[in-house]
Design an enzyme around this catalytic site. Structure first.
Site, PDB file in Angstrom:
ATOM      1  N   GLU A   1      15.663   3.840   0.403  1.00 25.51           N
ATOM      2  CA  GLU A   1      14.698   3.560   1.478  1.00 25.51           C
ATOM      3  C   GLU A   1      15.252   2.553   2.497  1.00 25.51           C
ATOM      4  OE1 GLU A   1      10.770   4.584  -1.235  1.00 25.51           O
ATOM      5  OE2 GLU A   1      10.994   2.550  -0.464  1.00 25.51           O
TER       6      GLU A   1
ATOM      7  N   HIS B   1       3.331  -0.350   1.714  1.00 22.61           N
ATOM      8  CA  HIS B   1       4.198   0.448   0.843  1.00 22.61           C
ATOM      9  C   HIS B   1       5.240  -0.485   0.253  1.00 22.61           C
ATOM     10  CE1 HIS B   1       7.205   3.349  -0.534  1.00 22.61           C
ATOM     11  NE2 HIS B   1       8.084   2.553   0.037  1.00 22.61           N
TER      12      HIS B   1
ATOM     13  N   ASN C   1      -4.020   2.090   2.630  1.00 20.84           N
ATOM     14  CA  ASN C   1      -3.882   1.058   1.592  1.00 20.84           C
ATOM     15  C   ASN C   1      -2.877  -0.059   1.935  1.00 20.84           C
ATOM     16  OD1 ASN C   1      -1.586   2.540   1.144  1.00 20.84           O
ATOM     17  ND2 ASN C   1      -1.988   2.938  -1.020  1.00 20.84           N
TER      18      ASN C   1
ATOM     19  N   LYS D   1       1.473  -0.905   6.644  1.00 18.72           N
ATOM     20  CA  LYS D   1       1.031   0.399   7.149  1.00 18.72           C
ATOM     21  C   LYS D   1       0.129   0.242   8.383  1.00 18.72           C
ATOM     22  CE  LYS D   1       1.423   2.774   2.653  1.00 18.72           C
ATOM     23  NZ  LYS D   1       0.761   3.714   1.706  1.00 18.72           N
TER      24      LYS D   1
HETATM   25  P1  RTP Z   1       3.460   3.586  -1.700  1.00 22.04           P
HETATM   26  O1  RTP Z   1       4.500   4.629  -2.036  1.00 22.04           O
HETATM   27  O2  RTP Z   1       2.805   3.811  -0.354  1.00 22.04           O
HETATM   28  O3  RTP Z   1       3.996   2.190  -1.859  1.00 22.04           O
HETATM   29  O4  RTP Z   1       2.260   3.671  -2.744  1.00 22.04           O
HETATM   30  P2  RTP Z   1       2.346   3.873  -4.302  1.00 22.04           P
HETATM   31  O5  RTP Z   1       3.770   3.864  -4.777  1.00 22.04           O
HETATM   32  O6  RTP Z   1       1.416   2.868  -4.894  1.00 22.04           O
HETATM   33  O7  RTP Z   1       1.727   5.323  -4.471  1.00 22.04           O
HETATM   34  P3  RTP Z   1       2.473   6.755  -4.457  1.00 22.04           P
HETATM   35  O8  RTP Z   1       2.093   7.483  -5.689  1.00 22.04           O
HETATM   36  O9  RTP Z   1       3.928   6.606  -4.151  1.00 22.04           O
HETATM   37  O10 RTP Z   1       1.764   7.482  -3.242  1.00 22.04           O
HETATM   38  C1  RTP Z   1       2.165   7.245  -1.911  1.00 22.04           C
HETATM   39  C2  RTP Z   1       0.942   7.062  -1.038  1.00 22.04           C
HETATM   40  O11 RTP Z   1       0.215   8.280  -0.985  1.00 22.04           O
HETATM   41  C3  RTP Z   1      -1.176   8.031  -0.958  1.00 22.04           C
HETATM   42  N1  RTP Z   1      -1.828   8.656  -2.089  1.00 22.04           N
HETATM   43  N2  RTP Z   1      -2.952   9.304  -1.984  1.00 22.04           N
HETATM   44  N3  RTP Z   1      -5.282  10.809  -2.518  1.00 22.04           N
HETATM   45  C4  RTP Z   1      -4.446  10.518  -3.505  1.00 22.04           C
HETATM   46  O12 RTP Z   1      -4.645  10.861  -4.656  1.00 22.04           O
HETATM   47  C5  RTP Z   1      -3.258   9.743  -3.197  1.00 22.04           C
HETATM   48  N4  RTP Z   1      -2.350   9.373  -4.067  1.00 22.04           N
HETATM   49  C6  RTP Z   1      -1.426   8.687  -3.356  1.00 22.04           C
HETATM   50  C7  RTP Z   1      -1.373   6.529  -1.018  1.00 22.04           C
HETATM   51  O13 RTP Z   1      -1.601   6.033   0.288  1.00 22.04           O
HETATM   52  C8  RTP Z   1      -0.055   6.028  -1.576  1.00 22.04           C
HETATM   53  O14 RTP Z   1       0.211   4.726  -1.126  1.00 22.04           O
HETATM   54 MG    MG Z   2       5.256   5.091  -3.918  1.00 24.08          MG
END
Ligand code: RTP
Ligand code: MG
Length: 141
Positions: free
Chosen positions: A128, A117, A114, A11
């Site tokens: 994707e 991804h 963070n 990112k």
């Molecule tokens: P990613 O998709 O980026 O790999 O991350 P992830 O699966 O661990 O998390 P996901 O639930 O898919 O959420 C995508 C991205 O959105 C942001 N996020 N912010 N403020 C919040 O509560 C929140 N929750 C998620 C994060 O940057 C996350 O990587």
């Molecule tokens: Mg995700």
């Protein structure tokens, strides 16, 4: 065990920190091969399309804004259990909860910035990969 492919995105925060190589080293040490890669500054439309599953979530606008704030490095990783292995290397979404030694524990600033991804399932990995790479841009198996 199954040979899988998954999407990884370094990112804007991690690209700005100049740690692309350090993150690639972790993929390599874990036995994941880069079979396609490109650097790109995503448009708002591209980021919205990529994260469409989150469009009703309260953090959607912030996520799109962050993902378009600078260039990202996008790669297809191939290896045994690549989807789960990449998620393991990444660590928890919120770096505060990420296990020591994971990419997010070592390089991420916040739940928004963070660092990486990774696809969360084999099914989403296929979607994707196709979103960013035409078949001709991915090394044949
Ligand atoms: P990613 O998709 O980026 O790999 O991350 P992830 O699966 O661990 O998390 P996901 O639930 O898919 O959420 C995508 C991205 O959105 C942001 N996020 N912010 N403020 C919040 O509560 C929140 N929750 C998620 C994060 O940057 C996350 O990587
Ligand atoms: Mg995700």
């Amino acid at each position: 065990m199954a040979l899988e492919r998954t999407i990884s995105i370094i990112k804007p925060d991690a690209v700005a920190k100049n740690v692309i190589g350090e993150i690639y080293t972790r993929f390599e040490k874990a036995g994941l091969k880069v079979v396609a890669a490109k650097m790109k500054h995503l448009s708002t439309k591209e980021a919205e399309g990529f994260y469409a599953v989150h469009k009703e979530r309260p953090f959607f606008r912030a996520l799109v804004e962050f993902m378009t704030s600078g260039p990202v490095m996008i790669q297809v990783l191939e290896g045994e259990n690549a989807v789960a292995k990449n998620r393991e290397l990444m660590g928890a979404t919120n770096p505060k909860d990420a296990a020591p030694g994971t990419i997010r524990a070592d390089f991420a600033e916040s739940i928004d910035a963070n660092a990486v991804h990774g696809s969360d399932s084999l099914e989403n990995a296929a979607i994707e990969i196709a979103y960013f790479f035409p078949a001709t841009e991915v090394c044949p198996r």
